[in-house]
Design an enzyme around this catalytic site. Structure first.
Site, PDB file in Angstrom:
ATOM      1  N   GLU A   1       0.829  -1.213   0.000  1.00 15.38           N
ATOM      2  CA  GLU A   1       0.000   0.000   0.000  1.00 15.38           C
ATOM      3  C   GLU A   1       0.861   1.259   0.000  1.00 15.38           C
ATOM      4  OE1 GLU A   1      -3.093  -0.109  -0.714  1.00 15.38           O
ATOM      5  OE2 GLU A   1      -3.278  -2.276  -0.480  1.00 15.38           O
TER       6      GLU A   1
ATOM      7  N   HIS B   1       1.924   2.128  -3.435  1.00 15.75           N
ATOM      8  CA  HIS B   1       0.948   2.933  -4.184  1.00 15.75           C
ATOM      9  C   HIS B   1       1.146   4.418  -3.894  1.00 15.75           C
ATOM     10  CE1 HIS B   1      -1.554  -0.099  -6.045  1.00 15.75           C
ATOM     11  NE2 HIS B   1      -1.783  -0.715  -4.885  1.00 15.75           N
TER      12      HIS B   1
ATOM     13  N   GLU C   1      -0.768  -2.282  -9.656  1.00 14.33           N
ATOM     14  CA  GLU C   1      -0.635  -3.303  -8.608  1.00 14.33           C
ATOM     15  C   GLU C   1       0.723  -3.990  -8.681  1.00 14.33           C
ATOM     16  OE1 GLU C   1      -2.613  -3.800  -6.004  1.00 14.33           O
ATOM     17  OE2 GLU C   1      -3.807  -2.148  -6.787  1.00 14.33           O
TER      18      GLU C   1
END
Length: 174
Positions: free
Chosen positions: A32, A35, A84
């Site tokens: 995460e 990202h 991703e």
């Protein structure tokens, strides 16, 4: 798990319960954080703005409405799957630099894959309709990157840290 504006990472308790170690939780948080570092949310907003303008121009010039589904299938979903993979790569390096065992990421992904298969049953969503790549493909890509991650792990001095902690009774580290 997902990231809120401002970089706060949210991990659902169901995912936490699925994980077997702090290293696997670190893999989720590192992914995460990947990202955030890659600015995927900002990129997505920019892309959405460009396509909104494009739709308006095409309609104004040709009175043709571009279908939203076409944009989703042709642009947003493929971009999302690429993001991703990028977040996995960044997360793997972050784990290694922070002295978390990079091998925990493919383990965590394998657990997700197993859970997905249990939940989907016979009604699996086709790969081209998914926001995320197939999890088994993610496992394979992460496995390809593990040697580099372990090199980073060693360069960060993590092997020495793990050995020292093991000598003091901490066995959960590699």
């Amino acid at each position: 798990a997902f990231v809120l504006p401002g970089g706060k990472v949210v991990v659902f308790t169901g995912l936490i319960n699925l994980l077997g170690s702090t290293e696997e939780l670190a893999a989720v948080v590192a992914h995460e954080t990947g990202h955030v570092l890659a600015r995927h949310h900002a990129e997505r907003m920019s892309t959405m703005s460009v396509f909104s303008i494009l739709k308006i121009l095409v309609y104004a010039l040709f009175q043709i409405r571009l279908p939203q589904a076409g944009l989703m299938l042709g642009v947003f979903l493929p971009y999302s799957r690429v993001a991703e993979h990028e977040a996995d790569s960044i997360g793997l390096q972050l784990m290694a630099k922070a002295c978390f065992d990079p091998g925990a990421m493919p383990n965590m992904l394998a657990k997700l894959h197993k859970m997905e298969r249990t939940m989907e049953g016979t009604a699996a969503v086709p790969a081209f309709l998914r926001t995320h790549p197939l999890t088994n493909v993610r496992v394979d890509k992460v496995m390809e990157q593990l040697p580099k991650a372990y090199e980073t792990y060693q360069e960060a001095g993590c092997g020495r840290v793990a050995n020292s902690l093991r000598q003091h009774g901490f066995s959960m580290l590699p």
